[in-house]
Design a protein around this motif. Sequence first.
Motif, short mmCIF file in Angstrom:
data_model
loop_
_atom_site.label_atom_id
_atom_site.label_comp_id
_atom_site.label_asym_id
_atom_site.label_seq_id
_atom_site.Cartn_x
_atom_site.Cartn_y
_atom_site.Cartn_z
N ASN A 225 0.80 -1.22 0.00
CA ASN A 225 0.00 0.00 0.00
C ASN A 225 0.84 1.28 0.00
OD1 ASN A 225 -2.75 -0.56 -0.14
ND2 ASN A 225 -3.15 0.87 1.55
N VAL A 227 0.90 4.30 -0.54
CA VAL A 227 0.12 5.52 -0.73
C VAL A 227 0.17 6.31 0.57
CG1 VAL A 227 -1.41 4.44 -2.41
CG2 VAL A 227 -2.05 4.44 0.00
N ASN A 228 -0.49 7.43 0.57
CA ASN A 228 -0.58 8.20 1.81
C ASN A 228 -1.66 7.58 2.69
OD1 ASN A 228 -0.74 9.99 3.86
ND2 ASN A 228 -1.44 11.73 2.63
N ASN A 229 -1.25 6.71 3.58
CA ASN A 229 -2.21 5.99 4.42
C ASN A 229 -2.74 6.85 5.56
OD1 ASN A 229 -2.11 3.16 3.29
ND2 ASN A 229 0.07 3.47 3.71
N TYR A 259 -2.00 -4.29 -2.29
CA TYR A 259 -1.26 -3.55 -3.31
C TYR A 259 -2.14 -2.54 -4.02
CZ TYR A 259 1.97 -7.36 -2.39
OH TYR A 259 2.79 -8.26 -1.77
N ALA A 260 -2.45 -1.46 -3.32
CA ALA A 260 -3.12 -0.34 -3.98
C ALA A 260 -2.15 0.24 -5.01
CB ALA A 260 -3.48 0.72 -2.96
N SER A 261 -2.69 0.85 -6.02
CA SER A 261 -1.82 1.48 -7.01
C SER A 261 -0.95 2.50 -6.27
CB SER A 261 -2.67 2.17 -8.08
OG SER A 261 -1.82 2.71 -9.06
N PRO A 262 0.38 2.43 -6.40
CA PRO A 262 1.25 3.30 -5.60
C PRO A 262 0.99 4.78 -5.86
CG PRO A 262 2.50 1.52 -6.59
CD PRO A 262 1.14 1.48 -7.20
#
Lengths: 439, 981
Positions: A225, A227-229, A259-262
């Motif tokens: 993930n 991304v900005n979590n 695996y969210a799109s980075p």
Amino acid sequence: MKKVLYLMLCVTVLAYSCKKNDDPNAGLREVKVQLAYPAGSSFGVAANVVVKANSGTVVYEDSTDANGLASFKLPVGIYELSATDNRSEGGTSYLYNGVKSGVTVTGSWISTDVVTLTLTESKASQVVIKEVFVGGTPKDDGSGAFIYDRYVLLYNNSATPANLDDLCFATVAPYNANASNAYYGTDGELTYKTQGWVPAAQGIWYFQTAVTIEPYKQIVVALTNAVNNTTTYSKSINFDNPNYYCMYDIDDFSHAATYASPAASIPTSHYLKSEKYGTGTAWTLSTTSPGLFIFSPQGTTPAAFAANATLTDVLGAYTSKKVPVEWVVDGVDAYLLNNTGNKKRLTPTIDAGYVYHLNNQGYSIYRNVDKAATEAIPGNAGKIVYNYQLGTVSIGGTTDPSGIDAEASIKNGAKVVYKDSNNSTNDFHMRSKASLRTN
Amino acid sequence: MRKRLIFIVLFSGLIQTAFSQYTLSGKVLGGRKQTPVSFAIVSIPALDLWATANAKGEFSIKEVPAGNVSLTIEYLGYEKKTYEFILRRDTTDLIFILNEFNLQLDEVLVTARKKAASLTTSYVIDRTALDHMQMLNVRDATSLLPGGKTNQTNHLATSSAQPIAVNGTSGEMGNALFGVAVEVDGVRLSNNAIPGKTGSDTRNIASSNVESIEIITGLPSVEHGDMTNGMVRITTRRGKSPLTIEMMTKPNTKQVAAGKGFGVGHGRGVLNMNLEHTRSIASLTSPYTTYVRNNLTLQYSNTLQDKQRQPIFIDFGVTGNLGGYNSKSDPDLFVNTYSKQQDQVLRGNASFKWLLNKRWITNIEFTGTVNYNNQLSEVSRNRSAASSVAAIHARREGYNVGQLHDENPAADLILIEPGYWYERSYDDSKVLNTSARFKANWSRKWGAVNNNVLAGGEYAGSGNKGAGQYYADMRYAPTWREYRYDQISSINNYAWYVEDKVQWQSGRSLLRVAAGVRGDLVSVSGSEYGGVNSLSPRITGEWVFWEKARQKVRDLSVRAGWGKTVKLPSFSVLYPEIGYRDFLTFAPGTTSDGKTFYAYYTMPSTRLFNPDLRWQQNIHQEVAVNANVNGTKITLTAEQDKTRDAYTSTGIYSPFTYKFTGQSSLEQSHIPIGNRTYTVDQQTGVVTVTDKTGAQPTETLSYREITRFISNRKQVNGSPVLRRRLSWIVDFRQIAALKTSIRVDGNYYYYKGIEETVTTYMPNDNATMADGNPYKFVGFFTGGAVSANGSVSKSVNVNFTTITHIPAIRLIVSARIECSLYDYSQNLSEIQGQQRGFVLDNRNANDPSVSKSNIYAGDQFAGVYPDYYVSLDDMNTPIPFAEKFSWAKTNDQFLYNELAKMVVKSNTNYYFNPNRVSFYYSANIGITKEIGRFASLSFNATNFINNLSRVRSSWNNAAVSLFGGSNIPAFYYGLSLRIKV
């Protein structure tokens, strides 16, 4: 009358059972441990090498004498003996580690018996695993932990740039230290220990492009993930950073929640590639007790290594590749805190110890500072921050014995040298707050 | 015994012709005061003649053929009686006095009894036995079968159904639970319209209202169809009875019930009413997850007499149940998260049986049933995400890009925005089974021969009125497609059957033969299968050598049977739910606030029609011997079931190419990320980016094409499954001095299932090859890509039961030891009796061992190759695997590495070792005590010695404790009180 007699009998039994044992050594057995250095080594036995005997709940320590002999007084039980010795010669740091599991001290233990602890030799690494964060952070709504904000920090622990070409990440089998481990033979030892390899389970990840870490710098590799979590989970990690790297290869690992799109800010050249040879849609690095190692294939590529059917090792539900121990750059073996079922997975040359870990709390596995080496770097004077407060001793975990707050020191301009004895017990501690957390 | 039967029959007169017919009439009295037993049923089963006693207890059966007559009188709450005599003239002054049923009777059974005069293997468990064992779920009754074991689930609060198993267990091949037929008062609890292939849940049947349970392991009459693995017939209470209040307590369960049967005005029939409340909890430490049963049953029966004294027996019943599974109040769950499942039932039955007793017809009977079961389930989960979540609802093939719910609530791909939300899902299953039956019989007697012809027809419909799965708020519905059960056509089955039973008596010997055939026509509208016929012939016969002889062997008979039963297909077979494969085709980078716009290619799977699909069938054979040796009753039954054409499925792979556009295609975009609007061509998959501000021109993104396999499922028939059972019951003569009788029952069970259907396999359809392309080979395995394509198991279970019955103090104490003498199983890998697969020299080898060949030799790894494989490059050319793999080893390393992924290996070196589990046992006790005439108390404890021994398995030489294991039930107990007012 009968009642009186019964009462007297009870009081007598009670009194006898409460009798104080005056001998503090009663029930203890003398156990001698002899360190054995590898043949051909430049170094041999020496005094003041610390040897540990771990019962699972209590760790006993003793130092060797000039003949490399340590002597314990231990209660009856099953112990894991370990020792680490760090020597230097010609600018190269040599590490000697040994672990012997399943040493059973019985009531009939003879004090003249000597347990031989064989040490293996390895060299300190230029690139080390600085931090492993896999346990997740508490969600804001109180419904549990968010576990898809895992990352690893790689650190150049030297004064020269470090090249990460073909450097691979691997997870050891079994994934959890407290899981049933079929790799243990009837002699209580890991079967691959004497065969010179270590299992890399399920698949490996590696850098697709040339990556260099400058001296005393780190790179961030988001394992999931990227991304900005923090927009949803305020205590989590913000990976929205163009300098970060991430594991993302949906051809092999497609689990959407993992695996969210980075983040768009992360260049695709910073995506690590995977080679999967096991099953599953997400790469499995334990959130409770990870066994992580990095290695650099010699004479082959990561893809060719992973494809080679002759290097496959299938054991139960795990499909692994046999990674030669000499390829391994660094590793960390974590145990689940407050669990008695933990077992070592990495062999002594890679990691002779272990570090306790607890998941779901935002804790991370963080490398200790080599105090002497750090203080010896010219220019660090006045920049090192002491009084480290992020240890977890109060909840049964560990802390950095150097007392140096590495992150604060780095922010202050210091160059930090981390401890690297290939023994996680000495090299790592459980940090109460992952270093990339901002809340 | 105060209530002795007084049977006064005055027979006189000369024997007239063998074909003479007479009237048989009299009066039935019962109880302490010998009052008339109105509605008592008086019958002559061999002739299908019957009558019901009127308000004065009077009955009359006309035109009874002269000769031997076996007359049965029975009624709720009274001891069933059978009398045999020779009828030579009109007999109008019979007086029968029935005993009230209680523990003061000499013969009270708390075990299963072999059904008398049955031409099949059938066991009956009566109310006394059910009370004594404190049955909670009717499936508990199977533990009383020969060699049966106590059910290990001791409560009802499981999240999954609790179906009943008769012939076969859930772990075996051949859909063993699916093949069991369950009827309550003739109402079939059909499982054909339940999603999946499972058995009917029996938890909603009020256990307190069950009068008896008949479990047929053998061959049922041709009246009964749609089964392959046995039948369970449950009869609830009907008739007059005093007000009975029952209370039962077990650690996990509390039950209270009340029931009464009373007359509805003068001669207007009897209404029996039973009310039950049962509450079961899943865990003693967290008593919040529950299963609740609130059950009301009304059963009305009456007999109408016409002028010709041709009685019509009418029977109406209706049962309602409210309740179900619920974890909502569990404080251990996160707030507002729960799982609930309603279990609402409405069951009705109506039957009319008319005794015409004409020369050409004896009885006709009409029956109609309905069974409605609402199992609406509701699950509430808390969800959260740090970035957009793709929720795909597309049902047509093509590319779709994500849209926000606010912009297009009906979008094929909804992007759930980052944050926290609750996802509340429902699965609405409302099964509706209906049936209408007509049957007629014709019974005649010619001298020593009785002949009974039965013919009938049946309609049975199975449908589901549920909406299937849906979500409370589509904004948060995850990837999901509507699959409404109520839009699937009902499965209609039309059946006819004819059966002839002949009984011939010669001296002390008796021959009974029944032969019949049943035809089923399954009509499946809206399915390619259309209408399918099947025939089920069945024949059974019994030779009674002698009965009640004054010799050492008092009774001796032999019975044999052969026949076929057919299990009709379920929804899952006829209308398999369409599966959807969704391939991520566009994954732009996520913005800083967590938003991204995924696109997916959706490919619906195709329901592949199999014109060769046959209905699952079972061939049953049985031989039984019954004997009475010096008062010791012995029953020995050997049965064999061969289930053919079990429903199963396989994947059919076909190649498929789609376009993928990644973030790398966007890295050269001149449009700022915040201004981008993405569109994807639904057909071509080409992605274009538009600038919302119009400042930049529209960009078409580059892509790469990916070719991989997709799979469609096809229903096929599996390989045969063989089951053999040898069952025995030995009831020793009672030790009079101790008032104790001993029963030894047991069974030997053999099961073998080998699946030889060729099925396709890909090692991991999400895997890539070393060159980065998707895996491009499909293997074809006989028996599937599994180490073992079957298994064999054998077991010997023996139960020792002692029953001490002291009528004088109204007490029964039973102790039962359930022993597992032999417990054997082994994984098998076979094709047509020959070994499938080969030995591996070690767990990492890919080639067959040169020195070893027998995979069953012990402690060695084994491997299986596909028979052949095909490649995406040429789907029509099967390539023999073994030859190519061997060639590739030295000639093509890439191919060798990829083909090696298809080699299936055993996980352990003991996988094919025989698994013999050492002896183990468990012991139960039960006590039932009547306190006067009005109260009865039962205590029951399972595994009361709390056996903590260890058993050793020869499979891996491991020893495991019986405590907390799957071998025996946990120590458990219960107490129940019944009060008659």
